[in-house]
Design a protein around this motif. Structure first.
Motif, PDB file in Angstrom:
ATOM      1  N   THR A  43      -3.650  23.455 -21.906  1.00 35.93           N
ATOM      2  CA  THR A  43      -2.781  22.285 -21.983  1.00 35.93           C
ATOM      3  C   THR A  43      -3.504  21.090 -21.385  1.00 35.93           C
ATOM      4  OG1 THR A  43      -0.775  23.636 -21.744  1.00 35.93           O
ATOM      5  CG2 THR A  43      -0.575  21.270 -21.287  1.00 35.93           C
ATOM      6  N   VAL A  44      -3.460  19.951 -22.084  1.00 36.94           N
ATOM      7  CA  VAL A  44      -3.988  18.694 -21.563  1.00 36.94           C
ATOM      8  C   VAL A  44      -2.828  17.708 -21.446  1.00 36.94           C
ATOM      9  CG1 VAL A  44      -5.570  16.775 -21.912  1.00 36.94           C
ATOM     10  CG2 VAL A  44      -6.250  19.085 -22.600  1.00 36.94           C
ATOM     11  N   GLN A  45      -2.522  17.319 -20.228  1.00 39.11           N
ATOM     12  CA  GLN A  45      -1.481  16.329 -19.975  1.00 39.11           C
ATOM     13  C   GLN A  45      -2.117  14.951 -19.885  1.00 39.11           C
ATOM     14  OE1 GLN A  45       0.327  17.648 -16.331  1.00 39.11           O
ATOM     15  NE2 GLN A  45       1.084  19.564 -17.205  1.00 39.11           N
ATOM     16  N   ILE A  46      -1.550  13.967 -20.571  1.00 38.72           N
ATOM     17  CA  ILE A  46      -2.122  12.628 -20.613  1.00 38.72           C
ATOM     18  C   ILE A  46      -1.144  11.629 -20.015  1.00 38.72           C
ATOM     19  CG2 ILE A  46      -3.047  10.819 -22.108  1.00 38.72           C
ATOM     20  CD1 ILE A  46      -3.779  12.981 -24.116  1.00 38.72           C
ATOM     21  N   GLY A  47      -1.623  10.814 -19.071  1.00 36.99           N
ATOM     22  CA  GLY A  47      -0.751   9.840 -18.435  1.00 36.99           C
ATOM     23  C   GLY A  47      -1.534   8.926 -17.512  1.00 36.99           C
ATOM     24  N   GLU A  48      -0.837   8.356 -16.556  1.00 35.12           N
ATOM     25  CA  GLU A  48      -1.477   7.458 -15.607  1.00 35.12           C
ATOM     26  C   GLU A  48      -2.384   8.252 -14.653  1.00 35.12           C
ATOM     27  OE1 GLU A  48      -1.496   4.214 -15.520  1.00 35.12           O
ATOM     28  OE2 GLU A  48      -0.207   4.123 -17.286  1.00 35.12           O
ATOM     29  N   GLY A  70      -3.310  -3.320 -11.389  1.00 34.02           N
ATOM     30  CA  GLY A  70      -3.034  -2.254 -10.444  1.00 34.02           C
ATOM     31  C   GLY A  70      -3.439  -0.878 -10.914  1.00 34.02           C
ATOM     32  N   VAL A  71      -3.592  -0.668 -12.234  1.00 36.78           N
ATOM     33  CA  VAL A  71      -4.037   0.646 -12.706  1.00 36.78           C
ATOM     34  C   VAL A  71      -5.517   0.807 -12.387  1.00 36.78           C
ATOM     35  CG1 VAL A  71      -2.303   0.675 -14.534  1.00 36.78           C
ATOM     36  CG2 VAL A  71      -4.591  -0.158 -15.033  1.00 36.78           C
ATOM     37  N   SER A  72      -5.993   2.027 -12.387  1.00 30.16           N
ATOM     38  CA  SER A  72      -7.352   2.295 -11.922  1.00 30.16           C
ATOM     39  C   SER A  72      -8.404   1.600 -12.787  1.00 30.16           C
ATOM     40  CB  SER A  72      -7.618   3.802 -11.873  1.00 30.16           C
ATOM     41  OG  SER A  72      -7.524   4.368 -13.171  1.00 30.16           O
ATOM     42  N   PHE A  73      -8.176   1.499 -14.094  1.00 27.11           N
ATOM     43  CA  PHE A  73      -9.155   0.836 -14.962  1.00 27.11           C
ATOM     44  C   PHE A  73      -9.280  -0.634 -14.578  1.00 27.11           C
ATOM     45  CE2 PHE A  73     -10.540  -1.441 -18.754  1.00 27.11           C
ATOM     46  CZ  PHE A  73     -11.618  -0.665 -19.169  1.00 27.11           C
ATOM     47  N   HIS A  74      -8.148  -1.276 -14.286  1.00 24.63           N
ATOM     48  CA  HIS A  74      -8.160  -2.687 -13.877  1.00 24.63           C
ATOM     49  C   HIS A  74      -8.936  -2.849 -12.574  1.00 24.63           C
ATOM     50  CE1 HIS A  74      -6.428  -6.333 -11.967  1.00 24.63           C
ATOM     51  NE2 HIS A  74      -6.484  -6.811 -13.194  1.00 24.63           N
ATOM     52  N   ARG A  75      -8.674  -1.984 -11.594  1.00 30.41           N
ATOM     53  CA  ARG A  75      -9.379  -2.065 -10.313  1.00 30.41           C
ATOM     54  C   ARG A  75     -10.878  -1.832 -10.503  1.00 30.41           C
ATOM     55  NH1 ARG A  75      -5.225   1.380  -8.760  1.00 30.41           N
ATOM     56  NH2 ARG A  75      -6.672   3.074  -8.346  1.00 30.41           N
ATOM     57  N   MET A  76     -11.218  -0.877 -11.358  1.00 28.41           N
ATOM     58  CA  MET A  76     -12.619  -0.554 -11.600  1.00 28.41           C
ATOM     59  C   MET A  76     -13.362  -1.749 -12.184  1.00 28.41           C
ATOM     60  SD  MET A  76     -14.046   2.385 -14.167  1.00 28.41           S
ATOM     61  CE  MET A  76     -13.310   1.513 -15.553  1.00 28.41           C
ATOM     62  N   VAL A  77     -12.755  -2.410 -13.181  1.00 22.61           N
ATOM     63  CA  VAL A  77     -13.392  -3.574 -13.801  1.00 22.61           C
ATOM     64  C   VAL A  77     -13.492  -4.726 -12.806  1.00 22.61           C
ATOM     65  CG1 VAL A  77     -13.199  -5.296 -15.620  1.00 22.61           C
ATOM     66  CG2 VAL A  77     -12.647  -2.911 -16.105  1.00 22.61           C
ATOM     67  N   GLN A  78     -12.418  -4.957 -12.052  1.00 23.79           N
ATOM     68  CA  GLN A  78     -12.434  -6.038 -11.065  1.00 23.79           C
ATOM     69  C   GLN A  78     -13.535  -5.828 -10.039  1.00 23.79           C
ATOM     70  OE1 GLN A  78     -11.106  -8.859 -11.356  1.00 23.79           O
ATOM     71  NE2 GLN A  78      -8.913  -8.929 -10.999  1.00 23.79           N
ATOM     72  N   LEU A  86     -11.940 -11.213 -13.615  1.00 26.84           N
ATOM     73  CA  LEU A  86     -11.347 -11.118 -14.946  1.00 26.84           C
ATOM     74  C   LEU A  86     -10.621 -12.405 -15.311  1.00 26.84           C
ATOM     75  CD1 LEU A  86      -9.817  -7.528 -15.164  1.00 26.84           C
ATOM     76  CD2 LEU A  86     -11.430  -8.542 -16.768  1.00 26.84           C
ATOM     77  N   PRO A  87     -10.764 -12.884 -16.538  1.00 33.12           N
ATOM     78  CA  PRO A  87      -9.964 -14.031 -16.983  1.00 33.12           C
ATOM     79  C   PRO A  87      -8.489 -13.636 -17.067  1.00 33.12           C
ATOM     80  CG  PRO A  87     -11.786 -13.554 -18.493  1.00 33.12           C
ATOM     81  CD  PRO A  87     -11.687 -12.411 -17.571  1.00 33.12           C
ATOM     82  N   THR A  88      -7.605 -14.611 -17.051  1.00 39.93           N
ATOM     83  CA  THR A  88      -6.185 -14.343 -17.241  1.00 39.93           C
ATOM     84  C   THR A  88      -5.967 -13.864 -18.676  1.00 39.93           C
ATOM     85  OG1 THR A  88      -5.584 -16.051 -15.659  1.00 39.93           O
ATOM     86  CG2 THR A  88      -3.870 -15.317 -17.182  1.00 39.93           C
ATOM     87  N   PRO A  89      -5.361 -12.698 -18.873  1.00 41.14           N
ATOM     88  CA  PRO A  89      -5.218 -12.167 -20.235  1.00 41.14           C
ATOM     89  C   PRO A  89      -4.112 -12.856 -21.017  1.00 41.14           C
ATOM     90  CG  PRO A  89      -4.208 -10.667 -18.663  1.00 41.14           C
ATOM     91  CD  PRO A  89      -4.861 -11.764 -17.852  1.00 41.14           C
ATOM     92  N   VAL A  90      -4.226 -12.803 -22.332  1.00 42.89           N
ATOM     93  CA  VAL A  90      -3.146 -13.315 -23.175  1.00 42.89           C
ATOM     94  C   VAL A  90      -1.978 -12.348 -23.202  1.00 42.89           C
ATOM     95  CG1 VAL A  90      -4.666 -14.713 -24.618  1.00 42.89           C
ATOM     96  CG2 VAL A  90      -4.237 -12.336 -25.249  1.00 42.89           C
ATOM     97  N   ILE A  91      -2.261 -11.073 -22.982  1.00 42.42           N
ATOM     98  CA  ILE A  91      -1.243 -10.033 -22.930  1.00 42.42           C
ATOM     99  C   ILE A  91      -1.848  -8.825 -22.236  1.00 42.42           C
ATOM    100  CG2 ILE A  91      -1.839  -8.962 -25.149  1.00 42.42           C
ATOM    101  CD1 ILE A  91       1.171  -8.567 -25.636  1.00 42.42           C
ATOM    102  N   ARG A  92      -1.005  -8.018 -21.603  1.00 39.19           N
ATOM    103  CA  ARG A  92      -1.438  -6.768 -20.978  1.00 39.19           C
ATOM    104  C   ARG A  92      -0.807  -5.596 -21.727  1.00 39.19           C
ATOM    105  NH1 ARG A  92      -3.757  -7.880 -15.984  1.00 39.19           N
ATOM    106  NH2 ARG A  92      -3.224  -9.912 -15.097  1.00 39.19           N
ATOM    107  N   LEU A  93      -1.628  -4.643 -22.132  1.00 45.44           N
ATOM    108  CA  LEU A  93      -1.144  -3.479 -22.863  1.00 45.44           C
ATOM    109  C   LEU A  93      -1.645  -2.217 -22.175  1.00 45.44           C
ATOM    110  CD1 LEU A  93      -1.795  -4.763 -26.506  1.00 45.44           C
ATOM    111  CD2 LEU A  93       0.389  -4.699 -25.284  1.00 45.44           C
ATOM    112  N   GLY A  94      -0.828  -1.177 -22.209  1.00 41.86           N
ATOM    113  CA  GLY A  94      -1.124   0.007 -21.410  1.00 41.86           C
ATOM    114  C   GLY A  94      -1.715   1.179 -22.155  1.00 41.86           C
ATOM    115  N   HIS A  95      -2.059   1.021 -23.433  1.00 46.58           N
ATOM    116  CA  HIS A  95      -2.625   2.141 -24.181  1.00 46.58           C
ATOM    117  C   HIS A  95      -3.768   1.643 -25.045  1.00 46.58           C
ATOM    118  CE1 HIS A  95      -3.015   5.566 -26.916  1.00 46.58           C
ATOM    119  NE2 HIS A  95      -2.331   6.267 -26.047  1.00 46.58           N
TER     120      HIS A  95
END
Length: 303
Positions: A127-132, A202-210, A220-229
């Protein structure tokens, strides 16, 4: 310590601590608040010590509470592992494997590894569980999964877990076929002039890039929109002529299909570390050990 120290009461106590209070714990358990308070008082009575005290609107662990909390987490994790081991024996399967992964890793990187493993072991229950990422790491701490595979953030190995950085994946700029930027490469400075699709802050990908951009003296520039997937990000880029920082492995099929293109960042080497996390006392069955080795082998190949 007497018979009043039950797994149920330890579980409720840990949930109160993790959730930040009795009210939130009751909401998650879908029970009345007095039920949770009663379990907490019964545990304190059985141990003969006060575990939490109120400080304003918050509950704070006492010294005894800190010690019991660390012990309780280990007891509950070990209990969950033993139950799963017994279930495997009773079912007579070829072993079970439960992995939790962050969204992009679980969607693009893990399926080929796990399906190949399943093809080799026809009786395996995988089983592979996918999430935050935070949810995956908490599951690893509790022992309800065998290991987690998420983005690696330097110096952020959670308590009670062992972290192993498996490999690094290159980051690129995802752009639409006919939108900006012109050409196949840009600089970090040019990124600030483009309409960027971001991820939730606040998600780990955002922190990693920052963290990586700070080391290059920018943000990071201010985004036009934030999407989670990842799929939503790729669709937004393709449909609107926007751009997004993304992992190369996410874009392979869409680049081949002509939906998006991958643009190199010429003056920075941005990467996503792929990290494997498991409990310190984790025992790996042959199937679980084979899965870990398969991931390490993938890391060696991609490096």
């Amino acid at each position: 310590m007497d018979d009043g120290v039950t797994l149920r009461r330890l579980s409720v106590f840990c949930l109160v601590v993790d959730a930040g209070g009795v009210t939130r714990a009751a909401e998650q358990l879908r029970v009345a608040q007095p039920s949770v308070s009663g379990q907490l008082r019964s545990l304190e009575k059985a141990l003969g010590a006060t575990l939490v005290v109120r400080s304003g609107v918050s509950l704070v662990l006492t010294e005894a509470g800190e010690r019991v909390y660390r012990w309780a987490k280990e007891v509950l994790a070990s209990s969950a592992q033993v139950q799963r081991d017994v279930d495997d024996l009773v079912a007579g399967t070829a072993g079970s494997l439960v992995v939790a992964a962050s969204m992009a890793i679980g969607t693009y990187l893990l399926p080929p590894v796990m399906t190949a493993l399943r093809a080799e072991r026809t009786g395996a229950d995988i089983t592979v569980q996918i999430g935050e990422p935070e949810v995956a790491l908490r599951a690893a701490q509790r022992g309800t999964i065998d290991f987690a595979v998420t983005s690696w953030v330097d110096s952020e190995v959670p308590e009670d877990l062992i972290g192993e950085k498996l490999w690094e994946e290159p980051m690129v700029l995802c752009a639409s076929p006919h939108g900006p930027p012109d050409g196949d490469s840009i600089t970090l400075a040019q990124l600030h002039d483009l309409p960027l699709v971001g991820v939730p802050s606040g998600v780990s990908f955002h922190r990693m890039v920052q963290d990586q951009l700070r080391r290059h003296g920018t943000a990071l520039p201010t985004p036009v929109i934030r999407l989670g997937h990842a799929e939503a990000i790729i669709e937004a880029v393709s449909a609107n002529g926007w751009v997004a920082l993304a992992m190369g492995y996410m874009l392979r099929r869409d680049v081949e299909a002509g939906r998006v293109r991958a643009v190199e960042i010429s003056d920075a080497h941005l990467v996503e570390g792929i990290g494997l996390y498991h409990r310190e006392a984790k025992y790996f069955s042959p199937l679980q050990a084979a899965a870990v080795e398969a991931l390490r082998e993938l890391g060696r190949a991609r490096s």
